[in-house]
Structures are given as structure tokens and as C-alpha cells.
Design a protein around this motif. Structure first.
Motif, PDB file in Angstrom:
ATOM      1  N   VAL A  16     -58.329  -7.827 -18.492  1.00 57.59           N
ATOM      2  CA  VAL A  16     -56.919  -8.208 -18.338  1.00 57.59           C
ATOM      3  C   VAL A  16     -56.399  -8.820 -19.637  1.00 57.59           C
ATOM      4  O   VAL A  16     -55.316  -8.461 -20.120  1.00 57.59           O
ATOM      5  N   ILE A  17     -57.170  -9.737 -20.210  1.00 59.41           N
ATOM      6  CA  ILE A  17     -56.753 -10.389 -21.460  1.00 59.41           C
ATOM      7  C   ILE A  17     -56.567  -9.343 -22.555  1.00 59.41           C
ATOM      8  O   ILE A  17     -55.555  -9.330 -23.260  1.00 59.41           O
ATOM      9  N   GLU A  18     -57.551  -8.450 -22.707  1.00 60.92           N
ATOM     10  CA  GLU A  18     -57.455  -7.409 -23.725  1.00 60.92           C
ATOM     11  C   GLU A  18     -56.246  -6.516 -23.490  1.00 60.92           C
ATOM     12  O   GLU A  18     -55.520  -6.174 -24.432  1.00 60.92           O
ATOM     13  N   PHE A  19     -55.998  -6.151 -22.253  1.00 63.19           N
ATOM     14  CA  PHE A  19     -54.863  -5.300 -21.904  1.00 63.19           C
ATOM     15  C   PHE A  19     -53.545  -5.955 -22.321  1.00 63.19           C
ATOM     16  O   PHE A  19     -52.698  -5.339 -22.979  1.00 63.19           O
ATOM     17  N   VAL A  20     -53.363  -7.213 -21.951  1.00 60.06           N
ATOM     18  CA  VAL A  20     -52.115  -7.911 -22.249  1.00 60.06           C
ATOM     19  C   VAL A  20     -51.937  -8.086 -23.758  1.00 60.06           C
ATOM     20  O   VAL A  20     -50.867  -7.793 -24.306  1.00 60.06           O
ATOM     21  N   VAL A  48     -43.749 -17.092 -25.244  1.00 60.11           N
ATOM     22  CA  VAL A  48     -43.108 -16.972 -23.935  1.00 60.11           C
ATOM     23  C   VAL A  48     -43.452 -15.614 -23.317  1.00 60.11           C
ATOM     24  O   VAL A  48     -43.800 -15.523 -22.131  1.00 60.11           O
ATOM     25  N   GLU A  49     -43.363 -14.546 -24.109  1.00 60.61           N
ATOM     26  CA  GLU A  49     -43.687 -13.209 -23.601  1.00 60.61           C
ATOM     27  C   GLU A  49     -45.152 -13.122 -23.180  1.00 60.61           C
ATOM     28  O   GLU A  49     -45.476 -12.566 -22.128  1.00 60.61           O
ATOM     29  N   LEU A  50     -46.042 -13.697 -23.983  1.00 63.24           N
ATOM     30  CA  LEU A  50     -47.461 -13.698 -23.635  1.00 63.24           C
ATOM     31  C   LEU A  50     -47.683 -14.440 -22.321  1.00 63.24           C
ATOM     32  O   LEU A  50     -48.382 -13.946 -21.430  1.00 63.24           O
ATOM     33  N   GLN A  51     -47.058 -15.604 -22.164  1.00 67.59           N
ATOM     34  CA  GLN A  51     -47.212 -16.368 -20.932  1.00 67.59           C
ATOM     35  C   GLN A  51     -46.676 -15.598 -19.741  1.00 67.59           C
ATOM     36  O   GLN A  51     -47.283 -15.588 -18.672  1.00 67.59           O
ATOM     37  N   GLU A  52     -45.543 -14.923 -19.911  1.00 67.57           N
ATOM     38  CA  GLU A  52     -44.977 -14.135 -18.814  1.00 67.57           C
ATOM     39  C   GLU A  52     -45.916 -13.005 -18.406  1.00 67.57           C
ATOM     40  O   GLU A  52     -46.112 -12.764 -17.212  1.00 67.57           O
ATOM     41  N   GLN A  53     -46.483 -12.323 -19.376  1.00 70.66           N
ATOM     42  CA  GLN A  53     -47.394 -11.218 -19.082  1.00 70.66           C
ATOM     43  C   GLN A  53     -48.682 -11.721 -18.414  1.00 70.66           C
ATOM     44  O   GLN A  53     -49.170 -11.115 -17.464  1.00 70.66           O
ATOM     45  N   LEU A  54     -49.214 -12.827 -18.907  1.00 70.06           N
ATOM     46  CA  LEU A  54     -50.435 -13.387 -18.313  1.00 70.06           C
ATOM     47  C   LEU A  54     -50.178 -13.897 -16.897  1.00 70.06           C
ATOM     48  O   LEU A  54     -51.047 -13.797 -16.025  1.00 70.06           O
ATOM     49  N   SER A  55     -48.996 -14.435 -16.672  1.00 71.08           N
ATOM     50  CA  SER A  55     -48.688 -14.995 -15.352  1.00 71.08           C
ATOM     51  C   SER A  55     -48.683 -13.920 -14.263  1.00 71.08           C
ATOM     52  O   SER A  55     -48.904 -14.222 -13.093  1.00 71.08           O
ATOM     53  N   LEU A  56     -48.458 -12.667 -14.653  1.00 73.72           N
ATOM     54  CA  LEU A  56     -48.538 -11.576 -13.681  1.00 73.72           C
ATOM     55  C   LEU A  56     -49.938 -11.474 -13.066  1.00 73.72           C
ATOM     56  O   LEU A  56     -50.108 -10.950 -11.973  1.00 73.72           O
ATOM     57  N   PHE A  57     -50.933 -11.989 -13.798  1.00 71.05           N
ATOM     58  CA  PHE A  57     -52.327 -11.957 -13.338  1.00 71.05           C
ATOM     59  C   PHE A  57     -52.819 -13.355 -12.960  1.00 71.05           C
ATOM     60  O   PHE A  57     -54.018 -13.606 -12.874  1.00 71.05           O
ATOM     61  N   ASN A  58     -51.867 -14.279 -12.752  1.00 68.07           N
ATOM     62  CA  ASN A  58     -52.188 -15.677 -12.412  1.00 68.07           C
ATOM     63  C   ASN A  58     -53.036 -16.355 -13.481  1.00 68.07           C
ATOM     64  O   ASN A  58     -53.942 -17.130 -13.174  1.00 68.07           O
ATOM     65  N   ILE A  59     -52.755 -16.044 -14.731  1.00 66.93           N
ATOM     66  CA  ILE A  59     -53.421 -16.673 -15.869  1.00 66.93           C
ATOM     67  C   ILE A  59     -52.346 -17.434 -16.637  1.00 66.93           C
ATOM     68  O   ILE A  59     -51.262 -16.920 -16.856  1.00 66.93           O
TER      69      ILE A  59
END
Length: 184
Positions: A16-20, A48-59
Motif C-alpha cells: 500500500v505504501i509503495e502504491f501510494v 496534504v495529498e499524501l495524507q489524503e491518499q494514505l487515509s484511504l487505507f486508514n494510514i
């Protein structure tokens, strides 16, 4: 219809991390399961964009180093409980060696951040794992106690009852009854 899935939690997390990060074209180096070194600093919009993308996976991104260390303790405990090959050491030695901090410091930090002890967290995780095995396998309680490295079935049953308020067999009966009423 029920689908049973098999996955390695740490591998899933890394994927997931690598994907984002790749989708956002961020150059990085994965230090461990919850630490990433970026080759360049992010501007506010990128963060902000990184946090938004990670939050989709509850990270979420943790800015507090102590909270990050507590998260690492939790991840290592999960890894420890899921992999018998690392259980040759006791958990305190394992955590100290992996994180390069004394167990006393880790324990104090964990308690301060979570209002619970590492030992209580381990018990909760083991009981959750026992519940999953009771739900998803046909293993006997003896087999489950062995799989989860309990000293005896009585020890597992005692911790299960203290944590859930039910004996393992009462838990199974409730789930079986629920499944017979709602066979999804």
C-alpha cells in the motif's frame, strides 16, 4: 457467499505504501514498517495529498516521534504473535533488540501513550487471534492454545473470559447461532 482471504499484514502494508508513494511520484526509502525516508522534503500541498491518499487505507502520518515509536511497538508485537520463528525470544528482548531501546523505556512510553501496558495489548491481540481462529477454522481449543503459544487451554480460556466476558465455547455457540439465523 463467504470468501476467506490469506495475507501477510506487513507485506500488504508495504504494498500500500509503495502504491501510494509511486502514484504521487515521491522518491522514498522504506526504513521499516512505519518509517519512510523521503529523498526530498515535501511541500504542504504534497504532504496534504499524501495524507489524503494514505487515509484511504486508514494510514496516517504521525508527526510525534514518540507516537511513531508506540506504533512500531504495536506492529512488532503483531509480527511477533503471527510468526512462530521469532517467538524463540521473549517479547521484551525482541522489542528491545528490534527498536534499540530498553524494554523499561518502551513499556513506560507505551503506557503513557495508550493508557495500557504492553502486556495488556499482547493479551488483547492474542484473544483477538483466538476469536479469529474460532470463527474461521475448525481447530479445537487445544490446537488454538498451542498455535498462540499459550501454556495451557485453561490459560487461554481464562484470558479469553477476562477479556470478552465469555468462555471460548460460549463465544462459539453465540457465533454459530448468529450464523444459523443470518447465513450470509
Amino acid at each position: 457467499m463467504t470468501l476467506h482471504l490469506k495475507y501477510d499484514l506487513s507485506q500488504t502494508y508495504k504494498s500500500v505504501i509503495e502504491f501510494v508513494l509511486k502514484n504521487l511520484s515521491i522518491d522514498y526509502y522504506l526504513v521499516n514498517l512505519n518509517e519512510i525516508r523521503l529523498k526530498e522534503a515535501l511541500d504542504l500541498a504534497q504532504k496534504v495529498e499524501l495524507q489524503e491518499q494514505l487515509s484511504l487505507f486508514n494510514i496516517s502520518i504521525v508527526d510525534d516521534q514518540k507516537l511513531s515509536l508506540v506504533q512500531r511497538v504495536k506492529l512488532l508485537i503483531n509480527f511477533y504473535l503471527e510468526h512462530k520463528e521469532v517467538q524463540t525470544k521473549n517479547v521484551s528482548d525482541y522489542l528491545s533488540e528490534e527498536l534499540d531501546y530498553s524494554y523499561a523505556y518502551l513499556s513506560s512510553l507505551f503506557s503513557e501513550a495508550t493508557y495500557s501496558s504492553i502486556e495488556s495489548f499482547i493479551i488483547l491481540r492474542r484473544v483477538e487471534m483466538a476469536k479469529d481462529l474460532l470463527l474461521k477454522t475448525d481447530k479445537s481449543l487445544t490446537e488454538i492454545a498451542f498455535d498462540l503459544n499459550y501454556s495451557s487451554v485453561a490459560h487461554l480460556s481464562s484470558q479469553f473470559k477476562k477479556t470478552t466476558g465469555l468462555t471460548p465455547s460460549a463465544f462459539q455457540r453465540i457465533i454459530q447461532k448468529r450464523n444459523s439465523i443470518n447465513p450470509n
